[in-house]
Design a protein around this motif. Structure first.
Motif, PDB file in Angstrom:
ATOM      1  N   MET A   8       0.805  -1.218   0.000  1.00  0.00           N
ATOM      2  CA  MET A   8       0.000   0.000   0.000  1.00  0.00           C
ATOM      3  C   MET A   8       0.842   1.274   0.000  1.00  0.00           C
ATOM      4  N   HIS A   9       2.150   1.130   0.057  1.00  0.00           N
ATOM      5  CA  HIS A   9       3.017   2.305   0.134  1.00  0.00           C
ATOM      6  C   HIS A   9       3.099   3.082  -1.182  1.00  0.00           C
ATOM      7  N   PHE A  10       2.428   2.621  -2.218  1.00  0.00           N
ATOM      8  CA  PHE A  10       2.464   3.291  -3.514  1.00  0.00           C
ATOM      9  C   PHE A  10       1.165   4.038  -3.799  1.00  0.00           C
ATOM     10  N   MET A  11       0.290   4.160  -2.787  1.00  0.00           N
ATOM     11  CA  MET A  11      -1.015   4.791  -2.955  1.00  0.00           C
ATOM     12  C   MET A  11      -1.121   6.038  -2.078  1.00  0.00           C
TER      13      MET A  11
ATOM     14  N   ASN B 137      -2.838   8.020   1.024  1.00  0.00           N
ATOM     15  CA  ASN B 137      -3.337   7.591   2.344  1.00  0.00           C
ATOM     16  C   ASN B 137      -2.745   6.249   2.784  1.00  0.00           C
ATOM     17  N   VAL B 138      -1.431   6.160   2.752  1.00  0.00           N
ATOM     18  CA  VAL B 138      -0.746   4.884   3.012  1.00  0.00           C
ATOM     19  C   VAL B 138      -1.146   4.291   4.359  1.00  0.00           C
ATOM     20  N   GLU B 139      -1.008   5.076   5.417  1.00  0.00           N
ATOM     21  CA  GLU B 139      -1.253   4.538   6.756  1.00  0.00           C
ATOM     22  C   GLU B 139      -2.675   4.001   6.900  1.00  0.00           C
ATOM     23  N   GLN B 140      -3.640   4.781   6.447  1.00  0.00           N
ATOM     24  CA  GLN B 140      -5.039   4.377   6.563  1.00  0.00           C
ATOM     25  C   GLN B 140      -5.324   3.108   5.760  1.00  0.00           C
ATOM     26  N   LEU B 141      -4.868   3.087   4.508  1.00  0.00           N
ATOM     27  CA  LEU B 141      -5.134   1.929   3.652  1.00  0.00           C
ATOM     28  C   LEU B 141      -4.464   0.665   4.172  1.00  0.00           C
ATOM     29  N   HIS B 142      -3.214   0.804   4.605  1.00  0.00           N
ATOM     30  CA  HIS B 142      -2.478  -0.364   5.084  1.00  0.00           C
ATOM     31  C   HIS B 142      -3.185  -1.004   6.273  1.00  0.00           C
ATOM     32  N   GLU B 143      -3.558  -0.187   7.241  1.00  0.00           N
ATOM     33  CA  GLU B 143      -4.198  -0.743   8.432  1.00  0.00           C
ATOM     34  C   GLU B 143      -5.607  -1.251   8.136  1.00  0.00           C
ATOM     35  N   THR B 144      -6.294  -0.627   7.198  1.00  0.00           N
ATOM     36  CA  THR B 144      -7.618  -1.121   6.801  1.00  0.00           C
ATOM     37  C   THR B 144      -7.500  -2.521   6.207  1.00  0.00           C
ATOM     38  N   VAL B 145      -6.533  -2.687   5.308  1.00  0.00           N
ATOM     39  CA  VAL B 145      -6.334  -4.001   4.673  1.00  0.00           C
ATOM     40  C   VAL B 145      -5.869  -5.024   5.700  1.00  0.00           C
ATOM     41  N   ARG B 146      -4.974  -4.601   6.588  1.00  0.00           N
ATOM     42  CA  ARG B 146      -4.399  -5.539   7.567  1.00  0.00           C
ATOM     43  C   ARG B 146      -5.432  -6.032   8.578  1.00  0.00           C
ATOM     44  N   THR B 147      -6.430  -5.221   8.850  1.00  0.00           N
ATOM     45  CA  THR B 147      -7.408  -5.594   9.877  1.00  0.00           C
ATOM     46  C   THR B 147      -8.735  -6.109   9.286  1.00  0.00           C
ATOM     47  N   MET B 148      -8.795  -6.230   7.973  1.00  0.00           N
ATOM     48  CA  MET B 148     -10.008  -6.756   7.347  1.00  0.00           C
ATOM     49  C   MET B 148     -10.147  -8.255   7.610  1.00  0.00           C
TER      50      MET B 148
ATOM     51  N   LEU C  18       6.810  -0.126   9.794  1.00  0.00           N
ATOM     52  CA  LEU C  18       7.179   0.169   8.409  1.00  0.00           C
ATOM     53  C   LEU C  18       7.502   1.649   8.239  1.00  0.00           C
ATOM     54  N   CYS C  19       8.038   1.995   7.083  1.00  0.00           N
ATOM     55  CA  CYS C  19       8.332   3.398   6.821  1.00  0.00           C
ATOM     56  C   CYS C  19       7.025   4.164   6.623  1.00  0.00           C
ATOM     57  N   SER C  20       7.093   5.469   6.718  1.00  0.00           N
ATOM     58  CA  SER C  20       5.895   6.299   6.661  1.00  0.00           C
ATOM     59  C   SER C  20       5.416   6.492   5.227  1.00  0.00           C
ATOM     60  N   GLY C  21       4.167   6.908   5.103  1.00  0.00           N
ATOM     61  CA  GLY C  21       3.642   7.247   3.793  1.00  0.00           C
ATOM     62  C   GLY C  21       4.383   8.416   3.180  1.00  0.00           C
ATOM     63  N   GLU C  22       4.793   9.365   3.989  1.00  0.00           N
ATOM     64  CA  GLU C  22       5.535  10.519   3.487  1.00  0.00           C
ATOM     65  C   GLU C  22       6.862  10.087   2.868  1.00  0.00           C
ATOM     66  N   GLN C  23       7.573   9.175   3.535  1.00  0.00           N
ATOM     67  CA  GLN C  23       8.828   8.665   2.976  1.00  0.00           C
ATOM     68  C   GLN C  23       8.590   7.905   1.680  1.00  0.00           C
ATOM     69  N   ALA C  24       7.533   7.094   1.652  1.00  0.00           N
ATOM     70  CA  ALA C  24       7.221   6.318   0.455  1.00  0.00           C
ATOM     71  C   ALA C  24       6.861   7.229  -0.714  1.00  0.00           C
ATOM     72  N   HIS C  25       6.076   8.250  -0.460  1.00  0.00           N
ATOM     73  CA  HIS C  25       5.665   9.156  -1.529  1.00  0.00           C
ATOM     74  C   HIS C  25       6.854   9.908  -2.103  1.00  0.00           C
ATOM     75  N   LEU C  26       7.777  10.332  -1.248  1.00  0.00           N
ATOM     76  CA  LEU C  26       8.972  11.009  -1.741  1.00  0.00           C
ATOM     77  C   LEU C  26       9.753  10.081  -2.666  1.00  0.00           C
ATOM     78  N   PHE C  27       9.920   8.845  -2.260  1.00  0.00           N
ATOM     79  CA  PHE C  27      10.620   7.828  -3.043  1.00  0.00           C
ATOM     80  C   PHE C  27       9.963   7.627  -4.410  1.00  0.00           C
ATOM     81  N   VAL C  28       8.654   7.424  -4.413  1.00  0.00           N
ATOM     82  CA  VAL C  28       7.942   7.104  -5.651  1.00  0.00           C
ATOM     83  C   VAL C  28       7.891   8.292  -6.599  1.00  0.00           C
TER      84      VAL C  28
END
Length: 372
Positions: free
Chosen positions: A285-288, A290-301, A320-330
């Protein structure tokens, strides 16, 4: 960026990158304000109406409006019934000129606006971005149905896969044909790239086999490996491109759905100049947005059946790394690849062959450059 406006590091100034003549920095926001509009594209052959999002460099009169909370565009995410903001001005006047085109392909279960952090960044640097809701989203006959048999599920998955590349060809035809006359932002048909995530990453890798207009590819955690995990779409790749299409893989170290082994396999099979960078401590989910929200939503489904393994294998977001770090990378590396290939930007080319691990580490992002 869901709900309230959140300031990102790239937003310090809408013209911050414009004055950087001494160095190349693909991580900061570009000199153009960004406009966005939605069009409806009718595919008469398949009788489907595709909603399409177009991001483009906006006129100078909109400078600053694409990062100001009161003028940001907002939209509703259908699956979540929540409002989300994006760094763009709705229906802004376009800055006249000719621009390279990048088409974006969304992942399974997502939509055309799943990565606005990336699309708006690229447009701020002088690219027109276009994304549609794929056939499995818009065509009722391709929707999931309760009580499907295994045979029906298999047939539906095959239809989803079979429609993906035709979707992208249709989008290109539409943008370069009748739609091209509706904007001051003209498209350069000799400079076209494609970006996609997951199933969209597979789409980005499959499309060049039939679309010779594609000149550059960025695949974000793509599907297509020979050994997909249970319940993951069994989409395969021929890589019968017949030419060199420079390709960048951006993948995640801890990807639950498209693990690294499969990424290395695809990398080795790609018949082109290819580069891969791995984001450490990251998942699918780090490529979308709202990383944090999506990741935890998927993980707890409560996943069932073939997909019951997913939450058991996902690590908590805190590990895991933050959504902000992932977005900068991508956003930074995608832009750099497109600048180097579509724009033939010498500084971008040098940047890509430089020490990317040190460059990202200096920005607080831990990556590994894959060296086979």
């Amino acid at each position: 960026m869901s709900g309230e406006y959140v300031k990102h590091p790239q937003q310090d100034s809408p013209t911050k990158a414009a004055g950087r003549t001494d160095e190349y920095d693909p991580f900061v926001r570009g000199r153009f304000p960004v406009g966005v509009r939605t069009i409806q594209a009718l595919d008469r052959v398949r009788s489907r109406l595709f909603p399409c999002e177009i991001w483009y460099p906006a006129a100078e009169q909109h400078a600053g409006q694409d990062i100001a909370p009161e003028t940001l565009d907002f939209f509703t995410v259908p699956s979540l019934d929540t409002q989300q903001r994006q760094l763009a001005v709705r229906d802004a006047a376009a800055e006249p000129g000719a621009y390279p085109l990048i088409v974006f392909s969304h992942s399974s279960g997502q939509h055309r606006r799943m990565a606005t952090f990336l699309c708006t960044h690229l447009s701020s640097h002088g690219y027109v971005l276009a994304a549609l809701d794929h056939s499995e989203v818009v065509a009722p006959e391709l929707a999931r149905r309760d009580g499907e048999t295994d045979e029906q599920k298999t047939a539906r998955a095959a239809a989803w896969i079979a429609n993906r590349v035709p979707d992208m060809s249709f989008l290109l035809d539409h943008l370069l044909g009748e739609s091209a006359r509706d904007s001051e932002a003209h498209l350069d048909p000799t400079r076209i790239g494609i970006v996609g995530h997951s199933f969209g990453g597979w789409t980005a890798l499959a499309t060049p086999a039939v679309e010779w207009r594609i000149r550059s590819v960025v695949a974000l955690a793509p599907g297509g490996s020979s050994q997909p995990k249970p319940g993951i779409l069994p989409a395969t790749l021929t890589f019968s491109w017949g030419r060199d299409v420079p390709t960048l893989y951006l993948v995640a170290e801890n990807d639950t759905m498209t693990p690294l082994a499969g990424m290395f396999e695809l990398f080795e099979r790609t018949p082109a100049k290819t580069q891969m960078v791995v984001l450490r401590r990251a998942d699918h989910m780090h490529f979308m947005d709202n990383v944090e929200q999506l990741h935890e939503t998927v993980r707890t489904m409560a996943w069932t059946g073939e997909l019951a393994w997913i939450p058991k294998e996902m690590r908590p977001m805190a590990e895991l790394c933050s959504g902000e770090q992932a977005h900068l990378f991508v956003r930074g590396l995608t832009l750099c690849h497109m600048d180097a290939t579509l724009g033939r930007h010498e500084k971008a080319q040098r940047f890509l062959i430089g020490d990317l691990e040190a460059e990202l580490a200096g920005r607080g992002v831990d990556v590994m450059v894959h060296k086979p």
